[in-house]
Design a protein around this motif. Structure first.
Motif, short mmCIF file in Angstrom:
data_model
loop_
_atom_site.label_atom_id
_atom_site.label_comp_id
_atom_site.label_asym_id
_atom_site.label_seq_id
_atom_site.Cartn_x
_atom_site.Cartn_y
_atom_site.Cartn_z
N GLN A 59 -29.12 17.97 -20.60
CA GLN A 59 -29.95 17.26 -21.57
C GLN A 59 -30.55 16.05 -20.90
N GLY A 60 -31.87 15.98 -20.89
CA GLY A 60 -32.52 14.85 -20.26
C GLY A 60 -32.25 13.56 -21.02
N ALA A 61 -32.07 12.47 -20.30
CA ALA A 61 -31.88 11.18 -20.95
C ALA A 61 -33.09 10.85 -21.81
N ASN A 62 -32.86 10.23 -22.95
CA ASN A 62 -33.94 9.95 -23.88
C ASN A 62 -34.97 8.99 -23.28
N PRO A 63 -36.26 9.32 -23.36
CA PRO A 63 -37.29 8.48 -22.74
C PRO A 63 -37.32 7.04 -23.25
N TRP A 64 -37.03 6.85 -24.53
CA TRP A 64 -37.00 5.50 -25.09
C TRP A 64 -35.94 4.66 -24.38
N ILE A 65 -34.77 5.25 -24.12
CA ILE A 65 -33.70 4.52 -23.44
C ILE A 65 -34.03 4.32 -21.97
N VAL A 66 -34.57 5.36 -21.33
CA VAL A 66 -34.91 5.24 -19.91
C VAL A 66 -35.95 4.14 -19.69
N ASN A 67 -36.94 4.08 -20.55
CA ASN A 67 -37.96 3.02 -20.40
C ASN A 67 -37.35 1.64 -20.55
N GLN A 68 -36.37 1.50 -21.46
CA GLN A 68 -35.69 0.20 -21.59
C GLN A 68 -34.94 -0.14 -20.29
N CYS A 69 -34.35 0.86 -19.67
CA CYS A 69 -33.64 0.64 -18.39
C CYS A 69 -34.62 0.23 -17.30
N PHE A 70 -35.78 0.87 -17.25
CA PHE A 70 -36.78 0.51 -16.25
C PHE A 70 -37.30 -0.91 -16.49
N ASP A 71 -37.48 -1.27 -17.77
CA ASP A 71 -37.91 -2.64 -18.08
C ASP A 71 -36.87 -3.65 -17.61
N ASP A 151 -32.83 4.66 2.33
CA ASP A 151 -33.81 3.86 1.60
C ASP A 151 -33.57 3.84 0.09
N ILE A 152 -32.61 4.63 -0.39
CA ILE A 152 -32.35 4.68 -1.84
C ILE A 152 -31.81 3.34 -2.32
N ASN A 153 -32.48 2.75 -3.31
CA ASN A 153 -31.99 1.48 -3.85
C ASN A 153 -31.88 1.48 -5.38
N VAL A 154 -32.24 2.59 -6.02
CA VAL A 154 -32.01 2.75 -7.46
C VAL A 154 -31.41 4.13 -7.69
N VAL A 155 -30.26 4.16 -8.36
CA VAL A 155 -29.55 5.42 -8.64
C VAL A 155 -29.41 5.55 -10.15
N ARG A 182 -28.30 -2.83 1.80
CA ARG A 182 -29.41 -3.27 0.97
C ARG A 182 -28.91 -3.32 -0.46
N PRO A 183 -29.53 -4.10 -1.32
CA PRO A 183 -29.13 -4.09 -2.73
C PRO A 183 -29.40 -2.71 -3.35
N ILE A 184 -28.42 -2.19 -4.07
CA ILE A 184 -28.56 -0.91 -4.77
C ILE A 184 -28.22 -1.13 -6.23
N TYR A 185 -29.10 -0.67 -7.11
CA TYR A 185 -28.87 -0.75 -8.55
C TYR A 185 -28.53 0.64 -9.08
N VAL A 186 -27.51 0.72 -9.92
CA VAL A 186 -27.09 1.97 -10.53
C VAL A 186 -27.29 1.87 -12.04
N ILE A 187 -28.20 2.68 -12.57
CA ILE A 187 -28.40 2.78 -14.01
C ILE A 187 -27.46 3.85 -14.53
N TYR A 188 -26.64 3.50 -15.50
CA TYR A 188 -25.66 4.45 -16.03
C TYR A 188 -25.83 4.52 -17.55
N ILE A 214 -26.27 -1.41 -16.21
CA ILE A 214 -26.78 -1.43 -14.85
C ILE A 214 -25.77 -2.15 -13.98
N PHE A 215 -25.42 -1.50 -12.87
CA PHE A 215 -24.49 -2.05 -11.90
C PHE A 215 -25.23 -2.32 -10.58
N MET A 216 -24.60 -3.11 -9.73
CA MET A 216 -25.24 -3.47 -8.47
C MET A 216 -24.24 -3.44 -7.33
N ILE A 217 -24.72 -2.99 -6.19
CA ILE A 217 -24.01 -3.10 -4.92
C ILE A 217 -24.83 -4.01 -4.04
N ALA A 218 -24.22 -5.02 -3.48
CA ALA A 218 -24.98 -5.94 -2.60
C ALA A 218 -24.02 -6.62 -1.63
#
Length: 218
Positions: A59-71, A151-155, A182-188, A214-218
């Protein structure tokens, strides 16, 4: 669980207005873009210590929630045009498509089921003007064996696996980080196993309306 029960459960959790937003985005995505990202079941069989005959919903993540994560990523200073995005358990590719539309310079999806990978490729190829195919890679691989590129910095994770698999994926992500710091952000989204990320050393930096962290590795 029937559809009506799911709607009522969402109203109790999100309220009526946000449930209407949630459902309209859920239904509207495929209608708007001519894609196939609707939910279905898929069988997964992994040989190894983590699971056997694993079955999970696609099931794809809901676009409304994903857009909030991107914001929220933008508020944290992440610039998509300078970032590479990786979706673990990418299913039919909905979040990959959204990452391309958000302007990420490179997008990778890792999905175990070859049938779902084919659907993702079809979704990408169906609208080449909107979805830049040369910026996107679909990997038919076991996520627990995949080491993210340097080069991956967003998961992205949408509750894709049980906690032991999440741990294995995070340990591989840490290997990638140590090889190229490098800084890596994990959206969960639906972060059932959030404690595993904390135990692996990731730092929580944001929470989105009770839907995602959202979590971070740095």
């Amino acid at each position: 669980m029937g559809k009506l029960e799911l709607v009522l459960r969402s109203i109790r959790r999100r309220g009526l207005l946000n449930t209407v937003r949630y459902l309209s985005h859920e239904v509207g995505f495929d209608l708007k873009y001519g894609t196939d990202t609707k939910p279905e079941m898929a069988d997964y069989v992994l040989a190894g210590q983590y699971l056997d005959n694993y079955r999970a919903p696609c099931q794809g993540a809901n676009p409304w929630i994903v857009n909030q994560c991107f914001d929220e990523l933008s508020r944290l200073g992440v610039q998509p045009e300078q970032s590479a995005f990786l979706d673990f358990g990418s299913g039919k590719g909905r979040v990959m498509l959204m990452a391309l539309m958000a302007g990420f310079r490179r997008v990778i999806g890792v999905e175990l089921d070859p049938a779902l990978c084919k659907i993702t490729s079809h979704n990408l190829d169906g609208n080449p003007t909107l979805f830049m195919r040369d910026q996107c890679i679909v990997c038919n691989e076991d996520a627990t064996q995949y080491i993210p590129p340097a080069d991956i910095n967003v998961v992205f994770l949408y509750n894709p696996f049980g906690c032991e698999l999440v741990r294995a994926v995070m340990l591989n992500l840490l290997l990638s980080f140590r090889a190229s710091r490098r800084p890596i952000y994990v959206i969960y989204v639906n972060p059932v196993c959030a404690q595993v990320l904390i135990e692996c050393g990731l730092r929580p930096v944001s929470e989105i309306a009770g839907e995602a962290k959202i979590f971070m590795i740095a």
